[in-house]
Design a protein around this motif. Structure first.
Motif, PDB file in Angstrom:
ATOM      1  N   MET A  85       0.832  -1.205   0.000  1.00 15.37           N
ATOM      2  CA  MET A  85       0.000   0.000   0.000  1.00 15.37           C
ATOM      3  C   MET A  85       0.866   1.254   0.000  1.00 15.37           C
ATOM      4  SD  MET A  85      -2.693   1.469   2.813  1.00 15.37           S
ATOM      5  CE  MET A  85      -1.325   2.032   3.827  1.00 15.37           C
ATOM      6  N   TYR A  86       1.905   1.257   0.822  1.00 15.94           N
ATOM      7  CA  TYR A  86       2.803   2.413   0.902  1.00 15.94           C
ATOM      8  C   TYR A  86       3.424   2.698  -0.466  1.00 15.94           C
ATOM      9  CZ  TYR A  86       6.931   5.152   2.186  1.00 15.94           C
ATOM     10  OH  TYR A  86       7.906   6.116   2.253  1.00 15.94           O
ATOM     11  N   HIS A  87       3.885   1.644  -1.133  1.00 14.18           N
ATOM     12  CA  HIS A  87       4.518   1.826  -2.442  1.00 14.18           C
ATOM     13  C   HIS A  87       3.498   2.312  -3.468  1.00 14.18           C
ATOM     14  CE1 HIS A  87       7.237   1.163  -5.813  1.00 14.18           C
ATOM     15  NE2 HIS A  87       6.223   0.578  -6.429  1.00 14.18           N
ATOM     16  N   LEU A  88       2.337   1.678  -3.511  1.00 20.61           N
ATOM     17  CA  LEU A  88       1.333   2.051  -4.504  1.00 20.61           C
ATOM     18  C   LEU A  88       0.878   3.495  -4.308  1.00 20.61           C
ATOM     19  CD1 LEU A  88      -0.526   1.178  -6.845  1.00 20.61           C
ATOM     20  CD2 LEU A  88      -2.213   0.535  -5.108  1.00 20.61           C
ATOM     21  N   ALA A  89       0.650   3.889  -3.062  1.00 25.03           N
ATOM     22  CA  ALA A  89       0.192   5.252  -2.799  1.00 25.03           C
ATOM     23  C   ALA A  89       1.183   6.277  -3.336  1.00 25.03           C
ATOM     24  CB  ALA A  89      -0.025   5.447  -1.302  1.00 25.03           C
ATOM     25  N   GLY A  90       2.466   6.034  -3.117  1.00 20.98           N
ATOM     26  CA  GLY A  90       3.478   6.964  -3.613  1.00 20.98           C
ATOM     27  C   GLY A  90       3.533   7.028  -5.125  1.00 20.98           C
ATOM     28  N   GLU A  91       3.428   5.883  -5.773  1.00 15.94           N
ATOM     29  CA  GLU A  91       3.494   5.853  -7.230  1.00 15.94           C
ATOM     30  C   GLU A  91       2.254   6.488  -7.859  1.00 15.94           C
ATOM     31  OE1 GLU A  91       6.268   4.756  -9.094  1.00 15.94           O
ATOM     32  OE2 GLU A  91       6.984   5.040  -7.033  1.00 15.94           O
ATOM     33  N   LEU A  92       1.091   6.232  -7.285  1.00 13.78           N
ATOM     34  CA  LEU A  92      -0.127   6.838  -7.824  1.00 13.78           C
ATOM     35  C   LEU A  92      -0.128   8.352  -7.635  1.00 13.78           C
ATOM     36  CD1 LEU A  92      -2.907   4.313  -6.699  1.00 13.78           C
ATOM     37  CD2 LEU A  92      -1.831   4.532  -8.947  1.00 13.78           C
ATOM     38  N   THR A  93       0.406   8.798  -6.510  1.00 14.93           N
ATOM     39  CA  THR A  93       0.499  10.238  -6.272  1.00 14.93           C
ATOM     40  C   THR A  93       1.320  10.915  -7.359  1.00 14.93           C
ATOM     41  OG1 THR A  93       0.230  10.052  -3.872  1.00 14.93           O
ATOM     42  CG2 THR A  93       1.411  11.989  -4.682  1.00 14.93           C
ATOM     43  N   LYS A  94       2.440  10.303  -7.712  1.00 14.85           N
ATOM     44  CA  LYS A  94       3.298  10.879  -8.751  1.00 14.85           C
ATOM     45  C   LYS A  94       2.619  10.840 -10.120  1.00 14.85           C
ATOM     46  CE  LYS A  94       6.845   8.252  -7.618  1.00 14.85           C
ATOM     47  NZ  LYS A  94       8.190   7.626  -7.630  1.00 14.85           N
ATOM     48  N   HIS A  95       1.755   9.849 -10.319  1.00 17.00           N
ATOM     49  CA  HIS A  95       1.113   9.669 -11.621  1.00 17.00           C
ATOM     50  C   HIS A  95      -0.182  10.463 -11.760  1.00 17.00           C
ATOM     51  CE1 HIS A  95       1.087   7.454 -15.398  1.00 17.00           C
ATOM     52  NE2 HIS A  95      -0.195   7.179 -15.231  1.00 17.00           N
ATOM     53  N   GLY A  96      -0.624  11.091 -10.676  1.00 21.91           N
ATOM     54  CA  GLY A  96      -1.852  11.861 -10.752  1.00 21.91           C
ATOM     55  C   GLY A  96      -3.117  11.033 -10.662  1.00 21.91           C
ATOM     56  N   ILE A  97      -3.057   9.913  -9.930  1.00 26.08           N
ATOM     57  CA  ILE A  97      -4.234   9.096  -9.643  1.00 26.08           C
ATOM     58  C   ILE A  97      -4.422   9.103  -8.134  1.00 26.08           C
ATOM     59  CG2 ILE A  97      -5.245   6.783  -9.741  1.00 26.08           C
ATOM     60  CD1 ILE A  97      -3.658   6.284 -12.291  1.00 26.08           C
ATOM     61  N   ASP A  98      -5.615   9.463  -7.689  1.00 25.52           N
ATOM     62  CA  ASP A  98      -5.870   9.646  -6.262  1.00 25.52           C
ATOM     63  C   ASP A  98      -6.323   8.344  -5.619  1.00 25.52           C
ATOM     64  OD1 ASP A  98      -5.269  12.287  -6.682  1.00 25.52           O
ATOM     65  OD2 ASP A  98      -7.368  12.960  -6.725  1.00 25.52           O
ATOM     66  N   LEU A  99      -5.503   7.801  -4.705  1.00 23.08           N
ATOM     67  CA  LEU A  99      -5.878   6.601  -3.960  1.00 23.08           C
ATOM     68  C   LEU A  99      -6.859   6.999  -2.862  1.00 23.08           C
ATOM     69  CD1 LEU A  99      -5.444   3.557  -3.518  1.00 23.08           C
ATOM     70  CD2 LEU A  99      -3.573   4.149  -1.950  1.00 23.08           C
ATOM     71  N   LYS A 100      -8.091   6.494  -2.947  1.00 25.72           N
ATOM     72  CA  LYS A 100      -9.166   6.919  -2.057  1.00 25.72           C
ATOM     73  C   LYS A 100      -9.541   5.904  -0.996  1.00 25.72           C
ATOM     74  CE  LYS A 100     -10.207  10.933  -3.953  1.00 25.72           C
ATOM     75  NZ  LYS A 100     -10.072  12.205  -3.191  1.00 25.72           N
ATOM     76  N   GLU A 101      -9.248   4.640  -1.230  1.00 27.21           N
ATOM     77  CA  GLU A 101      -9.675   3.620  -0.268  1.00 27.21           C
ATOM     78  C   GLU A 101      -8.761   2.411  -0.356  1.00 27.21           C
ATOM     79  OE1 GLU A 101     -13.578   0.790   0.691  1.00 27.21           O
ATOM     80  OE2 GLU A 101     -13.849   2.697  -0.361  1.00 27.21           O
ATOM     81  N   VAL A 102      -8.516   1.782   0.797  1.00 26.82           N
ATOM     82  CA  VAL A 102      -7.775   0.522   0.859  1.00 26.82           C
ATOM     83  C   VAL A 102      -8.576  -0.441   1.723  1.00 26.82           C
ATOM     84  CG1 VAL A 102      -5.650  -0.628   1.568  1.00 26.82           C
ATOM     85  CG2 VAL A 102      -5.549   1.686   0.605  1.00 26.82           C
ATOM     86  N   ARG A 103      -8.810  -1.638   1.209  1.00 26.93           N
ATOM     87  CA  ARG A 103      -9.480  -2.687   1.978  1.00 26.93           C
ATOM     88  C   ARG A 103      -8.542  -3.888   2.111  1.00 26.93           C
ATOM     89  NH1 ARG A 103     -15.826  -3.240   0.042  1.00 26.93           N
ATOM     90  NH2 ARG A 103     -16.198  -1.004  -0.292  1.00 26.93           N
ATOM     91  N   VAL A 104      -8.684  -4.601   3.214  1.00 25.17           N
ATOM     92  CA  VAL A 104      -7.946  -5.845   3.426  1.00 25.17           C
ATOM     93  C   VAL A 104      -8.967  -6.939   3.672  1.00 25.17           C
ATOM     94  CG1 VAL A 104      -6.154  -7.022   4.742  1.00 25.17           C
ATOM     95  CG2 VAL A 104      -6.066  -4.533   4.476  1.00 25.17           C
ATOM     96  N   VAL A 105      -8.882  -8.026   2.904  1.00 26.27           N
ATOM     97  CA  VAL A 105      -9.802  -9.151   3.091  1.00 26.27           C
ATOM     98  C   VAL A 105      -9.008 -10.440   3.223  1.00 26.27           C
ATOM     99  CG1 VAL A 105     -11.721  -8.062   1.856  1.00 26.27           C
ATOM    100  CG2 VAL A 105     -10.106  -9.497   0.603  1.00 26.27           C
TER     101      VAL A 105
END
Length: 240
Positions: free
Chosen positions: A25-45
């Motif tokens: 999650m930490y890695h994805l959030a950083g990469e999406l931020t740089k790419h201009g995609i807003d991470l709005k929710e994270v679920r764990v199942v």
């Protein structure tokens, strides 16, 4: 135009049991931020088929992109691919293109492409493959859901493979201001600042060092000039 939105679905009993600490999650959030995609929710199942299917459908309906991690390996509890195929009513089986990748890889390594490893070639019919330069076994994209491995090095490689194919927006910028005053002292100032800069998000993260209270205030947005103006004003008003 607002940035595209995203959600992440982390799959696995090992995460919920506390046995494994999630780093993806930490890695994805950083990469999406740089790419201009807003991470709005994270679920764990957990590794529970109905839970995975329900979560995938809900997140797919609610966001522009969904990124999953975990559950596409060779063992019996790697059920993600089958669950996502069922969630979208798609047929799944060993696909020739994925099998060819694995056959070439295991031929080079000298290892047997046994039945367990061949499970990693199970791909829904309508999906497109996501490249895996680390261990070859591909992820896949079906509709707006990008299905990737849970091993951090492989997950990161797959994120690097898929992100250039996605349309992003404005990268999210941020500045942090350390204020050596307690939250209660600056709450009214932050409330007014947030009202005056509605296009920015303002987060307050308190700390205590050697008995003294303070806060790191993080100002985020896509307009660097607005961020500069907000931080400058905040510094001036909290210095009084």
């Amino acid at each position: 135009m607002p940035n595209p939105t995203a959600a992440m679905l982390v799959i696995g009993d090992e995460i919920l049991s506390g046995r494994t600490r999630d780093a993806n999650m930490y890695h994805l959030a950083g990469e999406l931020t740089k790419h201009g995609i807003d991470l709005k929710e994270v679920r764990v199942v957990s590794d529970d088929a109905p839970a995975i299917e329900a979560a995938v459908r809900a997140l797919s309906d609610g966001f522009d992109h969904v990124f999953t991690s975990g559950g596409i390996g060779p063992t019996h509890d790697d059920i993600t691919a089958d669950c996502i195929a069922r969630a979208f009513g798609d047929h799944i089986d060993i696909r020739a293109d994925a099998r060819a990748l694995l056959e070439a890889h295991y031929s080079k390594t000298g290892l047997e492409l046994n039945a367990a490893r061949l499970r990693m070639a199970r791909i829904p019919d309508s999906a497109t493959l996501i490249d895996n330069p680390v261990s070859t076994a591909p992820g896949f994209t079906i509709r707006n859901v990008h299905v990737m491995a849970g091993v951090p090095s492989v997950f990161q490689a797959m994120v690097a493979s898929i992100l250039p194919t996605l349309t992003g927006g404005e990268p999210l910028l941020s500045q942090t201001l350390r204020i050596d005053r307690g939250e209660g002292d600056i709450a009214a100032t932050l409330t007014q600042l947030a009202a005056d800069f509605p296009d920015l998000t303002i987060g307050c993260y308190p700390f205590q060092i050697n008995g003294a209270f303070g806060a790191n205030v993080v100002v985020r947005g896509t307009d660097g000039a607005q961020i500069d103006a907000a931080v400058t004003r905040l510094a001036r008003e909290t210095a009084q």
